[in-house]
Design a protein around this motif. Structure first.
Motif, PDB file in Angstrom:
ATOM      1  N   ARG A  32      -3.009  -3.308 -18.203  1.00  0.00           N
ATOM      2  CA  ARG A  32      -4.175  -3.467 -19.126  1.00  0.00           C
ATOM      3  C   ARG A  32      -5.392  -2.778 -18.407  1.00  0.00           C
ATOM      4  NH1 ARG A  32      -2.014  -9.539 -21.006  1.00  0.00           N
ATOM      5  NH2 ARG A  32      -0.638  -8.484 -22.490  1.00  0.00           N
ATOM      6  N   VAL A  33      -5.531  -3.180 -17.210  1.00  0.00           N
ATOM      7  CA  VAL A  33      -6.842  -2.582 -16.630  1.00  0.00           C
ATOM      8  C   VAL A  33      -7.153  -0.979 -16.532  1.00  0.00           C
ATOM      9  CG1 VAL A  33      -7.914  -2.088 -14.175  1.00  0.00           C
ATOM     10  CG2 VAL A  33      -7.026  -4.505 -14.750  1.00  0.00           C
ATOM     11  N   SER A  85      -5.120   0.985 -18.834  1.00  0.00           N
ATOM     12  CA  SER A  85      -5.474   1.376 -20.191  1.00  0.00           C
ATOM     13  C   SER A  85      -6.985   1.086 -20.561  1.00  0.00           C
ATOM     14  CB  SER A  85      -4.572   0.468 -21.083  1.00  0.00           C
ATOM     15  OG  SER A  85      -3.141   0.723 -20.760  1.00  0.00           O
ATOM     16  N   SER A  86      -7.712   0.118 -20.103  1.00  0.00           N
ATOM     17  CA  SER A  86      -9.027   0.076 -20.679  1.00  0.00           C
ATOM     18  C   SER A  86     -10.057   0.958 -20.210  1.00  0.00           C
ATOM     19  CB  SER A  86      -9.350  -1.595 -19.913  1.00  0.00           C
ATOM     20  OG  SER A  86      -9.608  -1.511 -18.411  1.00  0.00           O
ATOM     21  N   ARG A  87      -9.833   1.521 -18.968  1.00  0.00           N
ATOM     22  CA  ARG A  87     -10.533   2.781 -18.312  1.00  0.00           C
ATOM     23  C   ARG A  87      -9.823   3.953 -19.220  1.00  0.00           C
ATOM     24  NH1 ARG A  87     -10.260   1.299 -12.123  1.00  0.00           N
ATOM     25  NH2 ARG A  87     -11.388  -0.556 -12.159  1.00  0.00           N
ATOM     26  N   MET A 114      -9.589   4.917 -22.512  1.00  0.00           N
ATOM     27  CA  MET A 114      -9.699   4.941 -24.053  1.00  0.00           C
ATOM     28  C   MET A 114      -9.458   6.236 -24.658  1.00  0.00           C
ATOM     29  SD  MET A 114     -10.664   1.843 -24.032  1.00  0.00           S
ATOM     30  CE  MET A 114     -10.725   1.539 -25.869  1.00  0.00           C
ATOM     31  N   GLY A 139      -8.084   5.902 -15.576  1.00  0.00           N
ATOM     32  CA  GLY A 139      -7.260   5.481 -16.444  1.00  0.00           C
ATOM     33  C   GLY A 139      -5.957   6.235 -15.909  1.00  0.00           C
ATOM     34  N   HIS A 185      -0.165   2.886 -22.121  1.00  0.00           N
ATOM     35  CA  HIS A 185      -0.772   2.249 -23.020  1.00  0.00           C
ATOM     36  C   HIS A 185       0.422   1.193 -23.786  1.00  0.00           C
ATOM     37  CE1 HIS A 185      -4.844   3.346 -23.230  1.00  0.00           C
ATOM     38  NE2 HIS A 185      -4.391   4.501 -22.878  1.00  0.00           N
ATOM     39  N   SER A 196       1.017  -1.892 -21.760  1.00  0.00           N
ATOM     40  CA  SER A 196      -0.107  -2.838 -21.534  1.00  0.00           C
ATOM     41  C   SER A 196      -0.197  -3.793 -22.959  1.00  0.00           C
ATOM     42  CB  SER A 196      -1.367  -1.956 -21.454  1.00  0.00           C
ATOM     43  OG  SER A 196      -1.698  -1.164 -22.597  1.00  0.00           O
ATOM     44  N   GLU A 197       0.394  -3.269 -23.978  1.00  0.00           N
ATOM     45  CA  GLU A 197       0.414  -3.902 -25.285  1.00  0.00           C
ATOM     46  C   GLU A 197       1.268  -5.019 -25.537  1.00  0.00           C
ATOM     47  OE1 GLU A 197       0.435  -0.497 -28.236  1.00  0.00           O
ATOM     48  OE2 GLU A 197      -1.510   0.021 -27.622  1.00  0.00           O
TER      49      GLU A 197
END
Length: 91
Positions: free
Chosen positions: A8-9, A11-13, A15, A25, A35, A38-39
């Motif tokens: 998740r970290v 994936s947040s980087r 975008m 990322g 991704h 992470s979902e």
């Protein structure tokens, strides 16, 4: 659980889904899988093992705490030499 949080970290980087090479990322080779993982609400054993394999290549982007939780140790951090530390070319 640490592998899921690390996914998740990253994936947040990421975008832009690795559309631009910026060192942040996931890479183009890992973005879709990263991704997708992470979902998830939770990772099963196989997904967690796969996530750890992907995360290992991106471990320098993760905090030391997350790396210790995932891999048992913090990564070696590379630092750029200061200008006066750079070797002379000897010309």
């Amino acid at each position: 659980m640490a592998a899921l949080e690390a996914c998740r970290v990253l994936s947040s980087r990421d975008m832009d889904w690795a559309a631009v090479q910026n060192g942040e990322g996931w890479s183009q080779a890992t973005t879709w899988t990263g991704h997708t993982l992470s979902e998830r609400a939770v990772l099963d054993q196989g997904e967690a093992a796969h996530a750890l394999g992907l995360l290992h290549g991106h471990r320098r982007q993760l905090s030391d705490e997350v790396c210790i939780a995932c891999f048992g140790e913090a990564p070696a951090r590379r630092r750029r030499p200061e200008p006066e530390e750079q070797p002379a070319l000897g010309f």
